[in-house]
Each structure stands twice: as C-alpha cells, then as structure tokens.
Motif scaffolding. Structure first.
Motif, PDB file in Angstrom:
ATOM      1  N   GLU A  16       0.831  -1.202   0.000  1.00  0.00           N
ATOM      2  CA  GLU A  16       0.000   0.000   0.000  1.00  0.00           C
ATOM      3  C   GLU A  16       0.863   1.249   0.000  1.00  0.00           C
ATOM      4  O   GLU A  16       1.924   1.293   0.628  1.00  0.00           O
ATOM      5  N   HIS A  17       0.368   2.275  -0.703  1.00  0.00           N
ATOM      6  CA  HIS A  17       1.034   3.577  -0.696  1.00  0.00           C
ATOM      7  C   HIS A  17       1.054   4.083   0.739  1.00  0.00           C
ATOM      8  O   HIS A  17       0.037   4.034   1.433  1.00  0.00           O
ATOM      9  N   PRO A  18       2.211   4.565   1.226  1.00  0.00           N
ATOM     10  CA  PRO A  18       2.301   4.937   2.641  1.00  0.00           C
ATOM     11  C   PRO A  18       1.422   6.119   3.049  1.00  0.00           C
ATOM     12  O   PRO A  18       1.036   6.224   4.211  1.00  0.00           O
ATOM     13  N   LYS A  19       1.067   6.973   2.114  1.00  0.00           N
ATOM     14  CA  LYS A  19       0.241   8.134   2.461  1.00  0.00           C
ATOM     15  C   LYS A  19      -1.241   7.880   2.212  1.00  0.00           C
ATOM     16  O   LYS A  19      -2.071   8.178   3.058  1.00  0.00           O
ATOM     17  N   THR A  20      -1.556   7.296   1.059  1.00  0.00           N
ATOM     18  CA  THR A  20      -2.964   7.174   0.664  1.00  0.00           C
ATOM     19  C   THR A  20      -3.581   5.835   1.030  1.00  0.00           C
ATOM     20  O   THR A  20      -4.805   5.708   1.048  1.00  0.00           O
ATOM     21  N   GLY A  21      -2.755   4.821   1.266  1.00  0.00           N
ATOM     22  CA  GLY A  21      -3.279   3.484   1.530  1.00  0.00           C
ATOM     23  C   GLY A  21      -3.718   2.755   0.273  1.00  0.00           C
ATOM     24  O   GLY A  21      -4.216   1.634   0.338  1.00  0.00           O
ATOM     25  N   GLU A  22      -3.516   3.382  -0.883  1.00  0.00           N
ATOM     26  CA  GLU A  22      -3.895   2.765  -2.161  1.00  0.00           C
ATOM     27  C   GLU A  22      -3.046   1.519  -2.404  1.00  0.00           C
ATOM     28  O   GLU A  22      -1.835   1.519  -2.199  1.00  0.00           O
ATOM     29  N   GLU A  23      -3.707   0.433  -2.818  1.00  0.00           N
ATOM     30  CA  GLU A  23      -2.979  -0.786  -3.172  1.00  0.00           C
ATOM     31  C   GLU A  23      -2.203  -0.542  -4.457  1.00  0.00           C
ATOM     32  O   GLU A  23      -2.751  -0.030  -5.435  1.00  0.00           O
TER      33      GLU A  23
END
Length: 125
Positions: A16-23
């Motif tokens: 996951e992206h560390p800022k957005t949580g996007e996979e």
C-alpha cells in the motif's frame, strides 16, 4: 468446534502507498508469524540476548532493525507484480532474497509496511 481447526495460514499482502493506503499492485506472499521459519528468527534473537555476555548490554536500534529485517526475510516467500505500470528502477525484478534485502534497505517505508504485516498475527487467520 475443534481447536485444531483454528490455524494461521500463509497470505498475500498488496503493498500500500504509505500516504494514501492505495494498493499498488505488488503482492508479497507471506508466511504466518508462527511458522517455523519466523519462529526460528525469534528464537535465535532471544537465545543471543540470553547469553551472559549480552544480558547487561543495551540493545541498539541497529540490532532491532536487523532482527526486524530477518523476520521479514523469513516471512516473505515471494512476490507478484500485478500492475504492469509499477516498476522498480525501470523493471519488475524477479523475487530473490537478495532483491528483497535490497528493497528493504532502499525503501524504509516498505520495510515498515512488511514489518507491520508480519506482526499482525490476526490477519493470518
């Protein structure tokens, strides 16, 4: 219910992206924290710290980071690049322990992500 039916399972984790949580589309294949491989890392660390010459010696942040990396290395069994646009230095490298080690060294946020995942034993049920 038989308690033998309640067991941890290996699982796949999407980075996951560390800022957005996007996979992001990089899937790590992970062993459960109670697997023999991960438990052996824990035992080795504990045995070292129980030796008389280490008992009164302060634990350093470098030691903690090294044992966290060893736990991650014991847990991750491979990876799959699912997003064709996601790259690492212009490519999608094959999994190898050395490639994982390099990734952990270069990207602290990936180390933190994987360390958190291997610590979350409930997610392996």
């Amino acid at each position: 219910m038989d308690l033998n039916t309640i067991k941890t399972n290996d699982r796949d984790v999407n980075l996951e992206h560390p800022k957005t949580g996007e996979e992001l589309g990089l899937i790590f294949h992970m062993r459960a924290p109670d697997s023999d491989e991960v438990q052996n890392v824990d035992r080795d660390w504990q045995n070292k710290r129980l030796q008389p010459k280490f008992r009164k010696k302060a634990i350093t942040s470098e030691e903690l980071e090294a044992v966290a990396d060893k736990r991650i290395m014991a847990s991750v069994t491979g990876w799959t690049w699912e997003d064709p646009d996601l790259m690492l230095d212009g490519e999608q490298p094959e999994y190898s322990p050395q490639n994982l080690r390099n990734m952990l060294k270069k990207y602290g946020w990936i180390r933190d992500f994987l360390a958190s995942e291997v610590e979350d034993i409930n997610s392996f049920f």
